[in-house]
Design a protein around this motif. Structure first.
Motif, mmCIF file in Angstrom:
data_model
loop_
_atom_site.group_PDB
_atom_site.id
_atom_site.type_symbol
_atom_site.label_atom_id
_atom_site.label_comp_id
_atom_site.label_asym_id
_atom_site.label_seq_id
_atom_site.Cartn_x
_atom_site.Cartn_y
_atom_site.Cartn_z
ATOM 1 N N MET A 143 -11.704 -69.576 41.847
ATOM 2 C CA MET A 143 -11.932 -68.718 42.971
ATOM 3 C C MET A 143 -11.413 -67.321 42.606
ATOM 4 N N PRO A 144 -12.223 -66.289 42.862
ATOM 5 C CA PRO A 144 -11.787 -64.935 42.523
ATOM 6 C C PRO A 144 -10.526 -64.548 43.299
ATOM 7 N N THR A 145 -9.578 -63.938 42.588
ATOM 8 C CA THR A 145 -8.311 -63.598 43.223
ATOM 9 C C THR A 145 -8.143 -62.105 43.475
ATOM 10 N N ASN A 146 -8.819 -61.256 42.695
ATOM 11 C CA ASN A 146 -8.697 -59.818 42.931
ATOM 12 C C ASN A 146 -10.090 -59.197 43.039
ATOM 13 N N ILE A 147 -10.154 -57.904 43.289
ATOM 14 C CA ILE A 147 -11.437 -57.247 43.551
ATOM 15 C C ILE A 147 -12.316 -57.205 42.303
ATOM 16 N N LYS A 148 -11.716 -57.111 41.126
ATOM 17 C CA LYS A 148 -12.501 -57.090 39.886
ATOM 18 C C LYS A 148 -13.185 -58.443 39.667
ATOM 19 N N GLN A 149 -12.433 -59.523 39.798
ATOM 20 C CA GLN A 149 -13.018 -60.857 39.651
ATOM 21 C C GLN A 149 -14.048 -61.112 40.737
ATOM 22 N N ASN A 150 -13.780 -60.652 41.929
ATOM 23 C CA ASN A 150 -14.698 -60.812 43.043
ATOM 24 C C ASN A 150 -16.030 -60.115 42.757
ATOM 25 N N THR A 151 -15.966 -58.912 42.224
ATOM 26 C CA THR A 151 -17.178 -58.159 41.918
ATOM 27 C C THR A 151 -17.970 -58.800 40.790
ATOM 28 N N ILE A 152 -17.292 -59.244 39.741
ATOM 29 C CA ILE A 152 -17.984 -59.892 38.620
ATOM 30 C C ILE A 152 -18.643 -61.189 39.082
ATOM 31 N N PHE A 153 -17.934 -61.994 39.864
ATOM 32 C CA PHE A 153 -18.516 -63.227 40.398
ATOM 33 C C PHE A 153 -19.717 -62.918 41.285
ATOM 34 N N ALA A 154 -19.598 -61.877 42.097
ATOM 35 C CA ALA A 154 -20.697 -61.499 42.982
ATOM 36 C C ALA A 154 -21.924 -61.077 42.184
ATOM 37 N N ILE A 155 -21.731 -60.353 41.104
ATOM 38 C CA ILE A 155 -22.868 -59.922 40.280
ATOM 39 C C ILE A 155 -23.550 -61.132 39.648
ATOM 40 N N PHE A 156 -22.774 -62.067 39.108
ATOM 41 C CA PHE A 156 -23.380 -63.268 38.508
ATOM 42 C C PHE A 156 -24.139 -64.096 39.542
ATOM 43 N N MET A 157 -23.506 -64.358 40.674
ATOM 44 C CA MET A 157 -24.156 -65.175 41.693
ATOM 45 C C MET A 157 -25.369 -64.469 42.297
ATOM 46 N N ALA A 158 -25.256 -63.187 42.544
ATOM 47 C CA ALA A 158 -26.375 -62.449 43.131
ATOM 48 C C ALA A 158 -27.546 -62.369 42.159
ATOM 49 N N THR A 159 -27.252 -62.221 40.884
ATOM 50 C CA THR A 159 -28.312 -62.170 39.880
ATOM 51 C C THR A 159 -29.125 -63.456 39.891
ATOM 52 N N LEU A 160 -28.444 -64.569 39.832
ATOM 53 C CA LEU A 160 -29.153 -65.851 39.811
ATOM 54 C C LEU A 160 -29.833 -66.151 41.147
ATOM 55 N N MET A 161 -29.111 -65.948 42.230
ATOM 56 C CA MET A 161 -29.668 -66.291 43.539
ATOM 57 C C MET A 161 -30.875 -65.433 43.895
ATOM 58 N N SER A 162 -30.805 -64.144 43.626
ATOM 59 C CA SER A 162 -31.927 -63.286 44.020
ATOM 60 C C SER A 162 -33.169 -63.584 43.191
ATOM 61 N N TYR A 163 -33.008 -63.804 41.892
ATOM 62 C CA TYR A 163 -34.177 -64.099 41.059
ATOM 63 C C TYR A 163 -34.835 -65.410 41.480
ATOM 64 N N PHE A 164 -34.038 -66.439 41.688
ATOM 65 C CA PHE A 164 -34.618 -67.725 42.044
ATOM 66 C C PHE A 164 -35.142 -67.756 43.484
#
Length: 107
Positions: free
Chosen positions: A1-22
């Motif tokens: 689970m992301p603990t700070n804003i940097k990890q949160n942003t990186i996780f969001a980019i990965f998840m958004a990339t996959l979710m939006s394309y599919f």
């Protein structure tokens, strides 16, 4: 689970990339697009518009809600880290799937 804003942003980019394309592919397939290789190339035009919207939704709204839902089912100190991350990812997908479907069908 992301603990700070940097990890949160990186996780969001990965998840958004996959979710939006599919989700774009899923909506095109539901509308009757033939199942061929063009089905996977066509969404790249919409992808440029949908990806920033998905990242913004994920960073601003979804990660907070997903963390609240995931922590209802697992305790980070007593549960294996894989189960904690899986619960967070599952909650994130539950929130993002309808949002990305709405956004991609609106475009």
């Amino acid at each position: 689970m992301p603990t700070n804003i940097k990890q949160n942003t990186i996780f969001a980019i990965f998840m958004a990339t996959l979710m939006s394309y599919f989700m774009i592919n899923y909506n095109k397939f539901l509308l009757g697009a033939p199942l061929n290789r063009n089905l996977f190339y066509f969404p790249l035009k919409q992808y440029i518009v949908v990806l920033p919207i998905a990242v913004a939704f994920s960073v601003l709204f979804v990660n907070k809600g997903a963390k609240i839902i995931a922590l209802r089912f697992v305790e980070p100190g007593n549960t294996h880290p894989f189960k904690v991350k899986s619960a967070f990812t599952f909650a994130h997908v539950i929130f993002m799937a309808p949002l990305m479907s709405l956004v991609s069908s609106g475009i």
